[in-house]
Design a protein around this motif. Sequence first.
Motif, mmCIF file in Angstrom:
data_model
loop_
_atom_site.group_PDB
_atom_site.id
_atom_site.type_symbol
_atom_site.label_atom_id
_atom_site.label_comp_id
_atom_site.label_asym_id
_atom_site.label_seq_id
_atom_site.Cartn_x
_atom_site.Cartn_y
_atom_site.Cartn_z
ATOM 1 N N THR A 112 0.837 -1.195 0.000
ATOM 2 C CA THR A 112 0.000 0.000 0.000
ATOM 3 C C THR A 112 0.869 1.241 0.000
ATOM 4 O OG1 THR A 112 -0.083 0.055 2.424
ATOM 5 C CG2 THR A 112 -1.835 -1.160 1.297
ATOM 6 N N THR A 114 1.636 5.471 -1.598
ATOM 7 C CA THR A 114 1.503 6.455 -2.671
ATOM 8 C C THR A 114 2.763 6.457 -3.524
ATOM 9 O OG1 THR A 114 2.413 8.185 -1.243
ATOM 10 C CG2 THR A 114 0.012 7.941 -1.279
ATOM 11 N N GLN A 123 -6.851 5.425 -1.462
ATOM 12 C CA GLN A 123 -5.638 4.732 -1.032
ATOM 13 C C GLN A 123 -5.279 3.700 -2.090
ATOM 14 O OE1 GLN A 123 -5.972 2.519 2.596
ATOM 15 N NE2 GLN A 123 -3.779 2.209 2.803
ATOM 16 N N GLN A 125 -3.428 0.369 -3.553
ATOM 17 C CA GLN A 125 -3.072 -0.940 -3.006
ATOM 18 C C GLN A 125 -2.779 -1.890 -4.152
ATOM 19 O OE1 GLN A 125 -5.692 -2.376 0.034
ATOM 20 N NE2 GLN A 125 -5.000 -4.486 -0.127
ATOM 21 N N SER A 150 -6.511 -1.292 -6.263
ATOM 22 C CA SER A 150 -7.066 -0.143 -5.550
ATOM 23 C C SER A 150 -8.569 -0.014 -5.777
ATOM 24 C CB SER A 150 -6.367 1.141 -5.984
ATOM 25 O OG SER A 150 -4.977 1.064 -5.770
#
Length: 586
Positions: A112, A114, A123, A125, A150
């Motif tokens: 996970t 950025t 977020q 993932q 995500s």
Amino acid sequence: MGFDQLPLKSLFTGAEDALLSMLADAPAEAVEKAHEYKILRDVLDGTSAAVAILDERLRFRYVNDAMARMSGVPPGAFHGRTMAEVLPGIHRSEDVLRMVLGDGRPRALSVTGTTHVSSPFRQRQWSAVYHRLDHGDRVLGLCGIAVEVSGLRQYMDDLERAHQRLALLDTAATRVGTTLRVEQTCAELAEFVVPSLADRASVRIVDTQEADDLPPPAPGVLRLRIMASAGGPDIVARIGLTATSGYYFDVPRDSPVRSCLDTGRPWVGNLASDDVLLKMLRTPLDLEVVRELGVHSIVVVPLPTREHPVGVLYLLRAGDSAPFTDEDVVVAQELAARAAVAIDNARQYTLEHSMALELQRALLSEPGGPHPDVETASRYLPAGQRALVGGDWFDSMALPCGRTLQVMGDVMGHGFTAAVAMSQYRSLLRTIAASGAPVEQILQEADHRLASIGLDRVATCLLALVDPGQGTCTFAGAGHPPPVLLHPDAPAELVHVPTGPPLGTDLGGYEAVTLPVRPGTVLLMYTDGLIEDRRRDIDASLRRLTHLRLDLDGPLESVVDALLARLVHGTTEDDVTLLATRLRGP
């Protein structure tokens, strides 16, 4: 020897075309291997999955184009560096990777964080699988393949939040609006949203009645009454609203709260500045108190009904709590909409209950007077909070020749209309009884006239004509429970009055029965609230009346009190009205 022991150079450098040129005169098998290398490189660069090869020190030796696009970092910037050095915003368990290096078992893990590329998801993932690369007995490093999930993760999160929201609303249905009291309903709402939705909350209702101890609001100003607050220190008390103002809050036209009430839309003040909060609060002192308590975000949600909002719900977050999200506001609106129905119902009930109760008490407080040789005592007990006022009534009228007519009645239904109908029944019976007609004819005439009037509520009624000179009592009934004679020296007696139809049906057919009554005997007339009990058969309740053993020598008021103490415990399911009559001794 692993990758980390070799000179740091990138794998799959893209030199396959040059390699094929160099092998133009090589054996066919070598050329075939070069073609396979090119196919492998095309697969790695063409897949949408992110592929990376790491050495034993978890340094990148190769990333494909998908990995570069996903991260926003050129492939060359990965070479010889770790994930933490290239993408510090990405979180993965390197312990798991070392376990793969140690035992050779492939493992999947969630990654996970950025990257340098903007994303529409809250977020990001990825689902990644890592395999160990071996050459004979040598461990070369790891190969990792990852695909972004995500969208699926956000969908699952949204679904879970939707389930939580539905669960919250379902719970609210059982915890908010459990009574028909406005104050209690508002308190239930404030306590329910703390801490599930806010750190502090208050409920403020539009005040439609002028208070005697307060000046009226200025023109264009709307007055709200603070009904309940919850969560931590009482902000309402801290800013002085509970002093002389009596929990009132005046809202001018330019206030955001007024805009909420006028438009029906919520107002959101996340991380609001002092200037913004000051518009919501009354004075700079109020703002100082709110800031002292750490409040940083406020949401004001109207409490909507069909006609207009009945008030607003204040939600406040303080300290480390996150600002309100759009989803929080949606949940707050749904909760407010459900609670507003309960609050509005409670307000309507309170208004109707108060009006009907005042009307009924006014009528019951003005019964006629019996002759001096007849004494009476009465009681009226409204039902519990959940029941509306009914149409019970009683009367006592002195007639010619020393006779006294005792009346007990019960209009069908509850509420203000039942109380109004009761007044019509009572007035009509008084008019007819003044003619001196026998009791059965009084009921006959009343039944006919009431049916012709067109009242939509019938009533039961019992008449008892007491004649002290003859020492008798004549009864006639219209579907009403039978009276009881309490004798001073004998068991109580249930009087079997011929049963006639309720008044207002125009069926008629009433009969009378006359019994001797001695001085000291108490005649008890009542409404069905005294004997109706879901836990007990009606016949058993009537038998309880005949088993009463009371001291009848004292004041008649004391006799009635003793009787109620025996028969009524706690709140009743219906109103209870009693009328006791006793002939005075010579």
